[in-house]
Design a protein around this motif. Structure first.
Motif, PDB file in Angstrom:
ATOM      1  N   THR A 196      10.957 -49.284 116.090  1.00  0.00           N
ATOM      2  CA  THR A 196      11.484 -48.598 114.912  1.00  0.00           C
ATOM      3  C   THR A 196      10.461 -47.598 114.376  1.00  0.00           C
ATOM      4  O   THR A 196      10.797 -46.451 114.059  1.00  0.00           O
ATOM      5  CB  THR A 196      11.862 -49.602 113.804  1.00  0.00           C
ATOM      6  OG1 THR A 196      12.819 -50.525 114.309  1.00  0.00           O
ATOM      7  CG2 THR A 196      12.461 -48.888 112.601  1.00  0.00           C
ATOM      8  N   VAL A 197       9.208 -48.045 114.256  1.00  0.00           N
ATOM      9  CA  VAL A 197       8.134 -47.152 113.806  1.00  0.00           C
ATOM     10  C   VAL A 197       7.960 -45.994 114.791  1.00  0.00           C
ATOM     11  O   VAL A 197       7.790 -44.830 114.387  1.00  0.00           O
ATOM     12  CB  VAL A 197       6.814 -47.928 113.641  1.00  0.00           C
ATOM     13  CG1 VAL A 197       5.647 -46.979 113.395  1.00  0.00           C
ATOM     14  CG2 VAL A 197       6.919 -48.934 112.503  1.00  0.00           C
ATOM     15  N   HIS A 198       8.017 -46.317 116.081  1.00  0.00           N
ATOM     16  CA  HIS A 198       7.870 -45.295 117.123  1.00  0.00           C
ATOM     17  C   HIS A 198       8.937 -44.209 116.974  1.00  0.00           C
ATOM     18  O   HIS A 198       8.626 -43.012 116.953  1.00  0.00           O
ATOM     19  CB  HIS A 198       7.984 -45.966 118.496  1.00  0.00           C
ATOM     20  CG  HIS A 198       7.924 -45.013 119.656  1.00  0.00           C
ATOM     21  ND1 HIS A 198       6.746 -44.476 120.122  1.00  0.00           N
ATOM     22  CD2 HIS A 198       8.898 -44.500 120.460  1.00  0.00           C
ATOM     23  CE1 HIS A 198       6.985 -43.674 121.143  1.00  0.00           C
ATOM     24  NE2 HIS A 198       8.288 -43.664 121.366  1.00  0.00           N
ATOM     25  N   LYS A 203      10.541 -38.884 115.081  1.00  0.00           N
ATOM     26  CA  LYS A 203      11.646 -38.127 114.493  1.00  0.00           C
ATOM     27  C   LYS A 203      11.198 -37.433 113.210  1.00  0.00           C
ATOM     28  O   LYS A 203      11.589 -36.291 112.936  1.00  0.00           O
ATOM     29  CB  LYS A 203      12.818 -39.069 114.197  1.00  0.00           C
ATOM     30  CG  LYS A 203      14.154 -38.358 114.054  1.00  0.00           C
ATOM     31  CD  LYS A 203      14.618 -37.798 115.390  1.00  0.00           C
ATOM     32  CE  LYS A 203      15.959 -37.121 115.280  1.00  0.00           C
ATOM     33  NZ  LYS A 203      16.352 -36.481 116.550  1.00  0.00           N
ATOM     34  N   PHE A 204      10.368 -38.126 112.433  1.00  0.00           N
ATOM     35  CA  PHE A 204       9.889 -37.542 111.175  1.00  0.00           C
ATOM     36  C   PHE A 204       9.057 -36.292 111.443  1.00  0.00           C
ATOM     37  O   PHE A 204       9.271 -35.247 110.816  1.00  0.00           O
ATOM     38  CB  PHE A 204       9.060 -38.567 110.400  1.00  0.00           C
ATOM     39  CG  PHE A 204       8.394 -38.011 109.172  1.00  0.00           C
ATOM     40  CD1 PHE A 204       9.091 -37.885 107.984  1.00  0.00           C
ATOM     41  CD2 PHE A 204       7.070 -37.593 109.209  1.00  0.00           C
ATOM     42  CE1 PHE A 204       8.481 -37.354 106.852  1.00  0.00           C
ATOM     43  CE2 PHE A 204       6.449 -37.062 108.089  1.00  0.00           C
ATOM     44  CZ  PHE A 204       7.166 -36.944 106.904  1.00  0.00           C
ATOM     45  N   THR A 210      10.362 -28.850 112.409  1.00  0.00           N
ATOM     46  CA  THR A 210      11.565 -28.015 112.364  1.00  0.00           C
ATOM     47  C   THR A 210      11.776 -27.437 110.972  1.00  0.00           C
ATOM     48  O   THR A 210      12.060 -26.241 110.813  1.00  0.00           O
ATOM     49  CB  THR A 210      12.807 -28.843 112.771  1.00  0.00           C
ATOM     50  OG1 THR A 210      12.600 -29.411 114.067  1.00  0.00           O
ATOM     51  CG2 THR A 210      14.049 -27.961 112.799  1.00  0.00           C
ATOM     52  N   GLY A 211      11.625 -28.293 109.954  1.00  0.00           N
ATOM     53  CA  GLY A 211      11.800 -27.840 108.573  1.00  0.00           C
ATOM     54  C   GLY A 211      10.794 -26.764 108.182  1.00  0.00           C
ATOM     55  O   GLY A 211      11.153 -25.773 107.535  1.00  0.00           O
ATOM     56  N   PHE A 234      15.197 -30.183 107.915  1.00  0.00           N
ATOM     57  CA  PHE A 234      14.421 -31.423 108.063  1.00  0.00           C
ATOM     58  C   PHE A 234      15.331 -32.651 108.016  1.00  0.00           C
ATOM     59  O   PHE A 234      15.257 -33.525 108.887  1.00  0.00           O
ATOM     60  CB  PHE A 234      13.369 -31.489 106.949  1.00  0.00           C
ATOM     61  CG  PHE A 234      12.726 -32.836 106.782  1.00  0.00           C
ATOM     62  CD1 PHE A 234      11.803 -33.294 107.699  1.00  0.00           C
ATOM     63  CD2 PHE A 234      13.042 -33.640 105.700  1.00  0.00           C
ATOM     64  CE1 PHE A 234      11.216 -34.540 107.543  1.00  0.00           C
ATOM     65  CE2 PHE A 234      12.462 -34.877 105.528  1.00  0.00           C
ATOM     66  CZ  PHE A 234      11.539 -35.332 106.456  1.00  0.00           C
ATOM     67  N   ILE A 235      16.203 -32.727 107.024  1.00  0.00           N
ATOM     68  CA  ILE A 235      17.081 -33.888 106.860  1.00  0.00           C
ATOM     69  C   ILE A 235      18.111 -33.965 107.984  1.00  0.00           C
ATOM     70  O   ILE A 235      18.314 -35.026 108.595  1.00  0.00           O
ATOM     71  CB  ILE A 235      17.798 -33.832 105.495  1.00  0.00           C
ATOM     72  CG1 ILE A 235      16.801 -34.106 104.369  1.00  0.00           C
ATOM     73  CG2 ILE A 235      18.935 -34.858 105.433  1.00  0.00           C
ATOM     74  CD1 ILE A 235      16.217 -35.501 104.368  1.00  0.00           C
ATOM     75  N   MET A 236      18.759 -32.855 108.288  1.00  0.00           N
ATOM     76  CA  MET A 236      19.832 -32.863 109.271  1.00  0.00           C
ATOM     77  C   MET A 236      19.324 -33.150 110.680  1.00  0.00           C
ATOM     78  O   MET A 236      20.077 -33.626 111.534  1.00  0.00           O
ATOM     79  CB  MET A 236      20.586 -31.526 109.260  1.00  0.00           C
ATOM     80  CG  MET A 236      21.336 -31.238 107.961  1.00  0.00           C
ATOM     81  SD  MET A 236      22.486 -32.547 107.491  1.00  0.00           S
ATOM     82  CE  MET A 236      23.662 -32.473 108.837  1.00  0.00           C
TER      83      MET A 236
END
Length: 351
Positions: A196-198, A203-204, A210-211, A234-236
């Motif tokens: 999950t952390v990975h 992704k973050f 990207t943002g 960033f969110i999408m």
């Protein structure tokens, strides 16, 4: 024969249990969403708290509270910036009136909408598309959104803090609570936290990159409200497949409206944002992520649909981590190996 019969009974019961769980998640979404988000946030913050505790010697409880407080301050600061930007969008709407009207005339001629040149664009839209009810609902939603968000973030932060404080005793509790299969439970919990952390970490940072790139692009090209478009990208980007496409489309449409009748800059926004998303999301991210998650693209699509239906936009954001957790649990339960194989990408990694 008896074994086959018991297997059929098990899978039938499992099917109904999954349906019941889905109904409960839908009905009790106001309870489950903050809880699930709190656990996922705890998994992400756990390595940071461990390092802070080991390197500085700050007690675990204090470290947990410091990290959660810093996260909460960051979220509210970001929210303040976004609210200011969105307020600016509303105040600048009259500036786009003539451009809106020109584009709307083209659309109205093409699709046969009624248009009265003696009234404003918004009055034409109000009359032609009958958006009164939608506008009223949107206004109510926006007015209550800030209060709802603040309440939810406060609950998530408090819950996360308690979960993190409790995590220092996780190994000890597993040792005493599951004496017969403590190794299996420890392995499952370790895999869930690690993967999950990975996933969320990669992704973050990919979404953040990207943002930032979208923010710089819109800032340099002169598009209004670059902070909003950067944050939106960033969110999408957390929503696989569809998120980045929607971000590119909406930003490009706004660029078309702002720079109309010129098409050049809106085309640049569309092309460059597509390059950003393709390079970061389809080339760089898979190489960094590797094959650790092993989730089938079909399983991702189905999970997006299911969790999106159950929990809406939040469900789509966390669909992949939830699917990863389900797959890990299935891998470690003999009766559910077949489910793990179906969810996975390469069966050789499971068998």
């Amino acid at each position: 024969m008896e074994n086959n019969s018991s297997n059929r009974i098990f899978y039938i019961l499992l099917f109904f249990a999954v349906i019941l769980a889905g109904i409960l998640c839908k009905v009790m979404s106001s309870v489950f969403i903050p809880t699930v988000l709190s656990f996922m946030l705890s998994f992400v913050l756990l390595p940071v708290i461990k390092k802070l505790n080991v390197k500085t010697g700050i007690p675990w409880v204090i470290s947990s509270l410091i990290i959660v407080l810093m996260f909460l301050i960051f979220i509210f600061a970001l929210t303040s910036i976004l609210v200011t930007s969105l307020t600016g969008i509303v105040s600048e709407l009259p500036k786009y009136q003539s451009r809106f009207t020109s584009i709307y005339k083209i659309i109205a001629d093409k699709f046969g909408f009624e248009i009265d040149t003696s009234i404003s664009l918004f009055e034409n839209l109000w009359k032609s598309l009958k958006v009164r009810e939608f506008a009223q609902k949107t206004a109510v939603a926006l007015s209550s959104g800030v209060i709802s968000f603040s309440k939810t973030m406060f609950i998530i932060s408090i819950t996360t803090a308690f979960i993190l404080i409790e995590m220092r005793l996780t190994k000890r509790k597993i040792y005493y609570a599951f004496k017969k299969n403590r190794e299996q439970i420890s392995r499952i919990s370790h895999q869930i936290i690690t993967q999950t952390v990975h996933y969320i970490s990669i992704k973050f940072f990919i979404s953040l990159a990207t943002g930032i790139l979208v923010f710089l692009l819109t800032l340099l090209i002169g598009l209004d409200f670059p902070v909003v478009w950067g944050f939106f990208a960033f969110i999408m980007n957390f929503i696989p497949i569809f998120g980045s496409t929607f971000s590119v489309g909406l930003t490009s449409i706004f660029a078309l409206i702002q720079f109309y009748p010129s098409w050049g800059k809106s085309l640049i926004v569309f092309v460059v944002m597509t390059i950003f998303n393709t390079t970061l999301g389809n080339i760089l991210e898979p190489r960094i992520e590797g094959k650790n998650l092993g989730i089938s693209p079909v399983a991702i699509l189905i999970s997006l649909s299911i969790w999106g239906y159950i929990w809406g936009f939040i469900g789509m954001l966390i669909a992949v981590p939830l699917t990863v957790i389900i797959k890990i649990i299935c891998e470690n339960i003999e009766y559910l190996h077949s489910v793990a194989i179906i969810l996975g990408g390469d069966p050789k990694r499971i068998t």
